[in-house]
Design an enzyme around this catalytic site. Structure first.
Site, PDB file in Angstrom:
ATOM      1  N   LYS A  36      23.762  41.709  37.669  1.00  0.00           N
ATOM      2  CA  LYS A  36      25.034  41.246  37.104  1.00  0.00           C
ATOM      3  C   LYS A  36      26.161  41.453  38.121  1.00  0.00           C
ATOM      4  O   LYS A  36      25.997  42.197  39.098  1.00  0.00           O
ATOM      5  CB  LYS A  36      25.326  42.014  35.815  1.00  0.00           C
ATOM      6  CG  LYS A  36      25.504  43.520  36.014  1.00  0.00           C
ATOM      7  CD  LYS A  36      25.491  44.266  34.678  1.00  0.00           C
ATOM      8  CE  LYS A  36      25.695  45.754  34.876  1.00  0.00           C
ATOM      9  NZ  LYS A  36      25.379  46.522  33.653  1.00  0.00           N
ATOM     10  N   ARG A 130      28.452  50.632  21.620  1.00  0.00           N
ATOM     11  CA  ARG A 130      28.930  49.448  22.328  1.00  0.00           C
ATOM     12  C   ARG A 130      28.358  48.198  21.660  1.00  0.00           C
ATOM     13  O   ARG A 130      29.080  47.462  21.025  1.00  0.00           O
ATOM     14  CB  ARG A 130      28.548  49.529  23.810  1.00  0.00           C
ATOM     15  CG  ARG A 130      29.096  48.395  24.634  1.00  0.00           C
ATOM     16  CD  ARG A 130      28.952  48.593  26.132  1.00  0.00           C
ATOM     17  NE  ARG A 130      27.577  48.567  26.609  1.00  0.00           N
ATOM     18  CZ  ARG A 130      27.234  48.642  27.898  1.00  0.00           C
ATOM     19  NH1 ARG A 130      28.183  48.753  28.824  1.00  0.00           N
ATOM     20  NH2 ARG A 130      25.974  48.615  28.261  1.00  0.00           N
ATOM     21  N   HIS A 160      20.738  51.438  25.480  1.00  0.00           N
ATOM     22  CA  HIS A 160      21.395  51.855  26.722  1.00  0.00           C
ATOM     23  C   HIS A 160      21.807  53.318  26.619  1.00  0.00           C
ATOM     24  O   HIS A 160      22.397  53.733  25.620  1.00  0.00           O
ATOM     25  CB  HIS A 160      22.617  50.961  26.976  1.00  0.00           C
ATOM     26  CG  HIS A 160      23.141  51.054  28.370  1.00  0.00           C
ATOM     27  ND1 HIS A 160      22.331  50.977  29.484  1.00  0.00           N
ATOM     28  CD2 HIS A 160      24.404  51.215  28.841  1.00  0.00           C
ATOM     29  CE1 HIS A 160      23.080  51.080  30.585  1.00  0.00           C
ATOM     30  NE2 HIS A 160      24.329  51.223  30.220  1.00  0.00           N
ATOM     31  N   ARG A 214      15.534  49.362  33.784  1.00  0.00           N
ATOM     32  CA  ARG A 214      16.561  48.428  34.274  1.00  0.00           C
ATOM     33  C   ARG A 214      17.320  49.098  35.415  1.00  0.00           C
ATOM     34  O   ARG A 214      18.167  49.956  35.213  1.00  0.00           O
ATOM     35  CB  ARG A 214      17.533  48.071  33.138  1.00  0.00           C
ATOM     36  CG  ARG A 214      16.861  47.454  31.919  1.00  0.00           C
ATOM     37  CD  ARG A 214      17.881  47.002  30.884  1.00  0.00           C
ATOM     38  NE  ARG A 214      18.792  48.040  30.446  1.00  0.00           N
ATOM     39  CZ  ARG A 214      18.559  48.866  29.423  1.00  0.00           C
ATOM     40  NH1 ARG A 214      17.446  48.784  28.717  1.00  0.00           N
ATOM     41  NH2 ARG A 214      19.447  49.778  29.099  1.00  0.00           N
ATOM     42  N   TYR A 258      55.742  49.147  51.689  1.00  0.00           N
ATOM     43  CA  TYR A 258      56.500  48.869  50.465  1.00  0.00           C
ATOM     44  C   TYR A 258      56.885  50.165  49.761  1.00  0.00           C
ATOM     45  O   TYR A 258      56.088  51.102  49.679  1.00  0.00           O
ATOM     46  CB  TYR A 258      55.643  48.057  49.491  1.00  0.00           C
ATOM     47  CG  TYR A 258      55.475  46.605  49.855  1.00  0.00           C
ATOM     48  CD1 TYR A 258      56.583  45.761  49.964  1.00  0.00           C
ATOM     49  CD2 TYR A 258      54.212  46.065  50.046  1.00  0.00           C
ATOM     50  CE1 TYR A 258      56.422  44.415  50.276  1.00  0.00           C
ATOM     51  CE2 TYR A 258      54.041  44.728  50.355  1.00  0.00           C
ATOM     52  CZ  TYR A 258      55.159  43.903  50.468  1.00  0.00           C
ATOM     53  OH  TYR A 258      54.998  42.583  50.775  1.00  0.00           O
ATOM     54  N   CYS A 305      48.933  46.923  50.846  1.00  0.00           N
ATOM     55  CA  CYS A 305      49.536  45.617  50.536  1.00  0.00           C
ATOM     56  C   CYS A 305      48.433  44.644  50.100  1.00  0.00           C
ATOM     57  O   CYS A 305      47.259  44.990  50.087  1.00  0.00           O
ATOM     58  CB  CYS A 305      50.251  45.037  51.749  1.00  0.00           C
ATOM     59  SG  CYS A 305      51.313  46.167  52.636  1.00  0.00           S
ATOM     60  N   MET A 306      48.814  43.414  49.798  1.00  0.00           N
ATOM     61  CA  MET A 306      47.838  42.436  49.330  1.00  0.00           C
ATOM     62  C   MET A 306      46.778  42.121  50.395  1.00  0.00           C
ATOM     63  O   MET A 306      45.586  42.032  50.091  1.00  0.00           O
ATOM     64  CB  MET A 306      48.555  41.144  48.903  1.00  0.00           C
ATOM     65  CG  MET A 306      47.636  40.158  48.212  1.00  0.00           C
ATOM     66  SD  MET A 306      48.457  38.619  47.788  1.00  0.00           S
ATOM     67  CE  MET A 306      49.515  39.124  46.448  1.00  0.00           C
ATOM     68  N   ASP A 307      47.225  41.987  51.641  1.00  0.00           N
ATOM     69  CA  ASP A 307      46.309  41.528  52.697  1.00  0.00           C
ATOM     70  C   ASP A 307      46.210  42.481  53.884  1.00  0.00           C
ATOM     71  O   ASP A 307      45.490  42.190  54.841  1.00  0.00           O
ATOM     72  CB  ASP A 307      46.775  40.165  53.220  1.00  0.00           C
ATOM     73  CG  ASP A 307      47.236  39.264  52.101  1.00  0.00           C
ATOM     74  OD1 ASP A 307      46.411  38.987  51.213  1.00  0.00           O
ATOM     75  OD2 ASP A 307      48.420  38.873  52.099  1.00  0.00           O
TER      76      ASP A 307
END
Ligand SMILES: *Cc1c(COP(=O)(O)O)cnc(C)c1O
Length: 363
Positions: A36, A130, A160, A214, A258, A305-307
Site C-alpha cells: 500500500k 478500527r 490486525h 502480512r 523564514y 522551506c518548500m523546496d
C-alpha cells in the site's frame, strides 16, 4: 536529467530482507507483501514485480486505485484491499479480480447488493477498534461470517494487531490473538484458505497463529517501533539524496530562513540543500534534523522551506555547490529522522513525495 532530490531503491536489499524474514516464519505459513501507499514510498509496481519474481503471490493494498494499478501492470495472484471501497466501485472489484475486505455487517450488505460472488475476506476487530466484526462477541461474529460466506466467494478472515511491536503490551497482543483464534475455530468448517493476523512485528515476536503473515515495514528494512531490534541482516531498502546549491559564511547575530527562527552564534559555514517539505522533507525537522555531508552530520538551521533548506556545514571539508547530501542513508536512518520530527519511520517513507525521482538498483 540530473535531479535535485532522488531516492535510490536497492531491490537486492528488498529481496534479501524478504528471504531473511521468510526464514523467521513457520513452514506452513505464506507471506503477503503489503505494498500500500506506493509500497511505503518505494514504488508499488517495481516492488511488486520484484517480489513476484521471488515467488510472492499475495499482495495487500489500501484502496482500489492501488489495486487496479498493480493489475494493469501485470501483477497476478491475490490482491487484497485492506480497507473501504465504495460499493459503487464493485464492478472494478469484479473486473480486476480484486479481493475486498468486508469491514462491517453494514458494509457487507451494501456490497452484496452490488456484487455478490466477488472475492472477499472478513475483517475481525480484536481490540483495535478500527474496522471489522467485534470478536468480543464470537458467536455473532461467526454467524455473520457464515451468512456472508454464502453470498460472496469468501477467501479468508483477518485481524490486525495494534501493539505487537511493544513488549510491555504482550498481554494485549495475546488477548487479540486468542479472540481471533476463537472466531477462526468457530468457522473452521468453512475451510477458508487464508486466516491471518500477523503484521511485521507480530510475525517476528508473536507468530503462533494463522497461515499467512502480512509483511510491511520490515520488508523495507525499518523497525515497527524505534525500540525494536530487527533480525540480523535486515537493511533499509531506500536512500534519499539531494545536493548543495550554494554555501556562504555567516556571522554572529545573522538569522536564517523564514521567521528568523535561528540566530547564528558565531562564524558559520551555511549550505543550502535542494529539497524541502514539498519533497516530503518534514517541516518539523526545522532546527531539529540533520543530514550527512561527506560523512559528517550537518544540522538543519532555520525553517525547512518548500523546496530548499539550510544546514550548518562548519568544519565539513569539500561542502560546495553540487556536493551530494544524504537525507536518509549512511549516518541517518528514516527511523532516526522520524525521531527528530516526532513521528514514525512509516510516515517519513510514505511522505517522500512524487517529485522525488525513484532510481532502482538491481545489480
Ligand atoms: C499496513 C498494514 C499491515 C502492515 O503492517 P507493518 O507494520 O508495516 O508490517 C498489515 N496489516 C494491515 C491490516 C495493515 O493495514
Amino acid at each position: 536529467m540530473i535531479a535535485n532530490s532522488w531516492v535510490e531503491i536497492d531491490l537486492k536489499v528488498l529481496k534479501r530482507n524478504l528471504e531473511i524474514y521468510k526464514g523467521c516464519l513457520n513452514k506452513d505459513q505464506q507471506l503477503m507483501a503489503v505494498v500500500k501507499a506506493d509500497a511505503y514510498g518505494h514504488g508499488d509496481v517495481e516492488v511488486a514485480k520484484t517480489l513476484a519474481s521471488c515467488g510472492i503471490r499475495d499482495f495487500a493494498v489500501a484502496n482500489i486505485e492501488e489495486a487496479v494499478r498493480l493489475r494493469e501492470h501485470g501483477i497476478e495472484g491475490q490482491l487484497l484491499i485492506l480497507g473501504y471501497t465504495d460499493p459503487e466501485a464493485a464492478d472494478d472489484l469484479k473486473k480486476y479480480d480484486i479481493t475486498q475486505a468486508l469491514i462491517s455487517e453494514e458494509y457487507a450488505e451494501a456490497l452484496a447488493k452490488k456484487a455478490p460472488g466477488i472475492k472477499t475476506q472478513f475483517a475481525v476487530d480484536t481490540g483495535m477498534n478500527r474496522i471489522g466484526l467485534d470478536a468480543a462477541r464470537p458467536n455473532c461474529c461467526c454467524g455473520m461470517i457464515r451468512s456472508f460466506a454464502r453470498v460472496f466467494r469468501m477467501t479468508g478472515i483477518f485481524t490486525h494487531l495494534c501493539v505487537a511491536d511493544t513488549p510491555a503490551e504482550d498481554e494485549f497482543t495475546r488477548l487479540q490473538i486468542e479472540r481471533f483464534s476463537t472466531v477462526a475455530q468457530g468457522v473452521s468448517d468453512l475451510k477458508l484458505p487464508y486466516v491471518h493476523c500477523m503484521n511485521s512485528a507480530g510475525g517476528l515476536w508473536h507468530n503462533d497463529f494463522g497461515n499467512m503473515v502480512r509483511l510491511g515495514i520490515v520488508l523495507y528494512g525499518l523497525k515497527p517501533d524505534i525500540e525494536n531490534t530487527l533480525p540480523e541482516g535486515i537493511k533499509p531498502v531506500l536512500c534519499w539524496k539531494s545536493r548543495i546549491s550554494m554555501v556562504k559564511n555567516v556571522g554572529k547575530g545573522e538569522t536564517v530562513g523564514y521567521g528568523r527562527s535561528y540566530t547564528v552564534a558565531g562564524p558559520m559555514r551555511l549550505a543550502t540543500v535542494t529539497a524541502g517539505y514539498a519533497d516530503g522533507y518534514n517541516r518539523l525537522l526545522s532546527n531539529k534534523g540533520y543530514v550527512m555531508v561527506n560523512g559528517k552530520k550537518a544540522p538543519v538551521v532555520g525553517r525547512v522551506c518548500m523546496d530548499q533548506f539550510m544546514v550548518d556545514v562548519t568544519g565539513i571539508e569539500n561542502a560546495q555547490m553540487g556536493t551530494e547530501v544524504t537525507l536518509i542513508g549512511d549516518g541517518i536512518t528514516a527511523d532516526e529522522m522520524a525521531q527528530n520530527a516526532g513521528t514514525i519511520g512509516y510516515e517519513i517513507l510514505c511522505g517522500i513525495s512524487k517529485r522525488v525521482r525513484r532510481i532502482y538498483i538491481t545489480d
